[in-house]
Write a protein that holds these residues in place. Structure first.
Motif, PDB file in Angstrom:
ATOM      1  N   GLU A 207       0.842  -1.192   0.000  1.00 22.40           N
ATOM      2  CA  GLU A 207       0.000   0.000   0.000  1.00 22.40           C
ATOM      3  C   GLU A 207       0.880   1.246   0.000  1.00 22.40           C
ATOM      4  O   GLU A 207       2.025   1.206   0.469  1.00 22.40           O
ATOM      5  CB  GLU A 207      -0.893   0.053   1.254  1.00 22.40           C
ATOM      6  CG  GLU A 207      -1.810  -1.129   1.434  1.00 22.40           C
ATOM      7  CD  GLU A 207      -2.459  -1.141   2.808  1.00 22.40           C
ATOM      8  OE1 GLU A 207      -3.254  -2.045   3.068  1.00 22.40           O
ATOM      9  OE2 GLU A 207      -2.158  -0.227   3.625  1.00 22.40           O
ATOM     10  N   PHE A 208       0.313   2.333  -0.486  1.00 24.52           N
ATOM     11  CA  PHE A 208       1.026   3.614  -0.444  1.00 24.52           C
ATOM     12  C   PHE A 208       0.639   4.352   0.834  1.00 24.52           C
ATOM     13  O   PHE A 208      -0.525   4.382   1.216  1.00 24.52           O
ATOM     14  CB  PHE A 208       0.653   4.471  -1.657  1.00 24.52           C
ATOM     15  CG  PHE A 208       1.287   5.838  -1.640  1.00 24.52           C
ATOM     16  CD1 PHE A 208       2.616   6.003  -1.987  1.00 24.52           C
ATOM     17  CD2 PHE A 208       0.550   6.955  -1.250  1.00 24.52           C
ATOM     18  CE1 PHE A 208       3.212   7.262  -1.964  1.00 24.52           C
ATOM     19  CE2 PHE A 208       1.136   8.212  -1.219  1.00 24.52           C
ATOM     20  CZ  PHE A 208       2.470   8.367  -1.588  1.00 24.52           C
ATOM     21  N   ILE A 209       1.629   4.920   1.479  1.00 21.96           N
ATOM     22  CA  ILE A 209       1.371   5.780   2.633  1.00 21.96           C
ATOM     23  C   ILE A 209       1.967   7.142   2.331  1.00 21.96           C
ATOM     24  O   ILE A 209       3.130   7.250   1.913  1.00 21.96           O
ATOM     25  CB  ILE A 209       1.954   5.195   3.937  1.00 21.96           C
ATOM     26  CG1 ILE A 209       1.610   6.106   5.122  1.00 21.96           C
ATOM     27  CG2 ILE A 209       3.457   4.953   3.843  1.00 21.96           C
ATOM     28  CD1 ILE A 209       1.959   5.514   6.474  1.00 21.96           C
ATOM     29  N   SER A 210       1.180   8.190   2.517  1.00 22.24           N
ATOM     30  CA  SER A 210       1.673   9.531   2.239  1.00 22.24           C
ATOM     31  C   SER A 210       2.662   9.942   3.335  1.00 22.24           C
ATOM     32  O   SER A 210       2.558   9.487   4.480  1.00 22.24           O
ATOM     33  CB  SER A 210       0.514  10.523   2.194  1.00 22.24           C
ATOM     34  OG  SER A 210      -0.014  10.728   3.498  1.00 22.24           O
ATOM     35  N   PRO A 211       3.638  10.798   2.998  1.00 22.32           N
ATOM     36  CA  PRO A 211       4.575  11.278   4.020  1.00 22.32           C
ATOM     37  C   PRO A 211       3.871  11.923   5.206  1.00 22.32           C
ATOM     38  O   PRO A 211       4.313  11.783   6.349  1.00 22.32           O
ATOM     39  CB  PRO A 211       5.432  12.291   3.253  1.00 22.32           C
ATOM     40  CG  PRO A 211       5.390  11.820   1.836  1.00 22.32           C
ATOM     41  CD  PRO A 211       4.003  11.269   1.654  1.00 22.32           C
ATOM     42  N   ASN A 212       2.754  12.622   4.960  1.00 24.37           N
ATOM     43  CA  ASN A 212       2.032  13.270   6.059  1.00 24.37           C
ATOM     44  C   ASN A 212       1.414  12.246   7.014  1.00 24.37           C
ATOM     45  O   ASN A 212       1.425  12.438   8.239  1.00 24.37           O
ATOM     46  CB  ASN A 212       0.944  14.185   5.501  1.00 24.37           C
ATOM     47  CG  ASN A 212       1.513  15.474   4.930  1.00 24.37           C
ATOM     48  OD1 ASN A 212       2.617  15.881   5.283  1.00 24.37           O
ATOM     49  ND2 ASN A 212       0.774  16.107   4.040  1.00 24.37           N
ATOM     50  N   SER A 213       0.868  11.164   6.456  1.00 21.43           N
ATOM     51  CA  SER A 213       0.287  10.124   7.312  1.00 21.43           C
ATOM     52  C   SER A 213       1.363   9.436   8.135  1.00 21.43           C
ATOM     53  O   SER A 213       1.186   9.153   9.330  1.00 21.43           O
ATOM     54  CB  SER A 213      -0.458   9.095   6.455  1.00 21.43           C
ATOM     55  OG  SER A 213      -1.584   9.678   5.832  1.00 21.43           O
ATOM     56  N   PHE A 214       2.504   9.172   7.509  1.00 20.33           N
ATOM     57  CA  PHE A 214       3.613   8.544   8.222  1.00 20.33           C
ATOM     58  C   PHE A 214       4.102   9.474   9.338  1.00 20.33           C
ATOM     59  O   PHE A 214       4.339   9.041  10.469  1.00 20.33           O
ATOM     60  CB  PHE A 214       4.753   8.231   7.250  1.00 20.33           C
ATOM     61  CG  PHE A 214       5.724   7.219   7.760  1.00 20.33           C
ATOM     62  CD1 PHE A 214       5.569   5.869   7.468  1.00 20.33           C
ATOM     63  CD2 PHE A 214       6.806   7.603   8.550  1.00 20.33           C
ATOM     64  CE1 PHE A 214       6.472   4.932   7.950  1.00 20.33           C
ATOM     65  CE2 PHE A 214       7.706   6.678   9.026  1.00 20.33           C
ATOM     66  CZ  PHE A 214       7.541   5.332   8.726  1.00 20.33           C
ATOM     67  N   LYS A 215       4.214  10.759   9.007  1.00 22.49           N
ATOM     68  CA  LYS A 215       4.657  11.744   9.991  1.00 22.49           C
ATOM     69  C   LYS A 215       3.685  11.812  11.165  1.00 22.49           C
ATOM     70  O   LYS A 215       4.092  11.936  12.325  1.00 22.49           O
ATOM     71  CB  LYS A 215       4.780  13.119   9.317  1.00 22.49           C
ATOM     72  CG  LYS A 215       5.229  14.231  10.243  1.00 22.49           C
ATOM     73  CD  LYS A 215       5.308  15.556   9.495  1.00 22.49           C
ATOM     74  CE  LYS A 215       5.716  16.693  10.423  1.00 22.49           C
ATOM     75  NZ  LYS A 215       5.765  17.989   9.695  1.00 22.49           N
ATOM     76  N   LYS A 216       2.394  11.714  10.879  1.00 22.79           N
ATOM     77  CA  LYS A 216       1.384  11.774  11.932  1.00 22.79           C
ATOM     78  C   LYS A 216       1.553  10.609  12.911  1.00 22.79           C
ATOM     79  O   LYS A 216       1.458  10.784  14.136  1.00 22.79           O
ATOM     80  CB  LYS A 216      -0.013  11.755  11.313  1.00 22.79           C
ATOM     81  CG  LYS A 216      -1.147  12.001  12.303  1.00 22.79           C
ATOM     82  CD  LYS A 216      -2.495  12.000  11.601  1.00 22.79           C
ATOM     83  CE  LYS A 216      -2.587  13.137  10.597  1.00 22.79           C
ATOM     84  NZ  LYS A 216      -3.941  13.204   9.971  1.00 22.79           N
ATOM     85  N   ALA A 217       1.806   9.422  12.367  1.00 22.16           N
ATOM     86  CA  ALA A 217       2.010   8.254  13.229  1.00 22.16           C
ATOM     87  C   ALA A 217       3.240   8.438  14.109  1.00 22.16           C
ATOM     88  O   ALA A 217       3.222   8.109  15.304  1.00 22.16           O
ATOM     89  CB  ALA A 217       2.140   6.994  12.371  1.00 22.16           C
TER      90      ALA A 217
END
Length: 286
Positions: A164-174
């Protein structure tokens, strides 16, 4: 008879330097394409492995996800040490049980949402296989010590692990949620690569899981899991790998070398435009 030089001037091609916004947009697009290619690799490998199981009349349930294996960038599937079976299972349990990580649940209201818990669990599953489980350092062990690993590389691991693709913003949020819970700490490494222009670049940051995280994870405290982790460490040390942070100076020198190589490539590209003007000369009417 002497021939006079032609007075016709050839147009000089002036290289167009992209703006910072254009450069960043192009860089992000290239990284996204890279992750899309890794997602396709994930699905191809999983399908191939399930076809093998089907040929053997076995259940076609091959997956990577929260299993103790990892898909490498060359398409090979690597089996992780035994302790990761329980560690990654603990991450997966957090999806349905917010109390699986008490501090995270206490300090992050987002964990009341199952989608947020799923995001955090998947990000943890990508980071932990790149983690020194004894010291909590996130990186790649080498003979010179543990080298840092970038968030972009971890996002590529996400594509390889979950398809799956994860956006940099979503990764940063985690990552921010993990930091708020006191589970994770990072320290930036900024390098001034050009004193004249003041250009600054960053090396992959130092990233570290804390003692609180391992306490809440619990499984690494079990005697049998501890023995497995220590045994894995001993096997790695026999290969010559070392488990302290590599010197900051070496990381900074690496960034400087990459910047210098990129700058020299830009100079070479600019120089080559002089010759490209002569590859297709304009037809001048007599």
């Amino acid at each position: 008879m002497a021939f006079a030089e032609s007075s016709i001037s050839r147009p000089q091609l002036t290289p167009v330097t992209p703006t910072k916004g254009e450069y960043d947009a192009e860089y992000r697009a290239k990284r996204k394409l890279r992750k899309q290619a890794l997602i396709e690799l994930h699905h191809d490998v999983v399908e191939c492995e399930n076809q093998k199981l089907q040929a053997q009349d076995k259940p076609t349930n091959f997956a990577i996800g929260f299993r103790a294996r990892r898909l490498l960038r060359n398409g090979e599937v690597e089996t992780l040490p035994q302790e990761f079976a329980r560690i990654l299972k603990g991450c997966e349990e957090f999806i349905d049980n917010p109390n699986r990580f008490p501090s995270l649940h206490a300090w992050c209201d987002a964990t009341n949402n199952v989608q947020s818990r799923r995001l955090i669990a998947k990000v943890l599953a990508c980071i932990l296989p790149n983690t020194d489980l004894i010291g909590g350092r996130v990186g790649v062990p080498t003979e010179a010590g543990i080298r840092t690993i970038s968030y972009d590389q971890l996002q590529e691991d996400y594509a390889l692990r979950f398809g799956e693709f994860i956006s940099p913003n979503s990764f940063k949020k985690a990552i921010q949620h993990l930091g708020h819970a006191g589970y994770f700490h990072s320290e930036r490494i900024n390098v001034c690569v050009d004193q004249k222009s003041g250009t600054v670049r960053s090396a992959a940051a130092f990233k570290q899981f804390t003692e609180r995280f391992f306490s809440d994870l619990k499984v690494v405290r079990y005697s049998n899991i501890c023995q497995m982790i220590i045994a894995t460490r001993e096997r790695q040390k026999k290969k010559g790998l070392r488990f302290f942070w590599v010197a900051r100076r070496l990381l900074m020198e690496g960034v400087q070398q990459i910047f210098n190589a990129s700058t020299l490539n830009d100079y070479a590209d600019t120089t080559s435009t002089v010759f490209s003007a002569y590859q297709h000369p304009q037809q001048v009417p007599l």
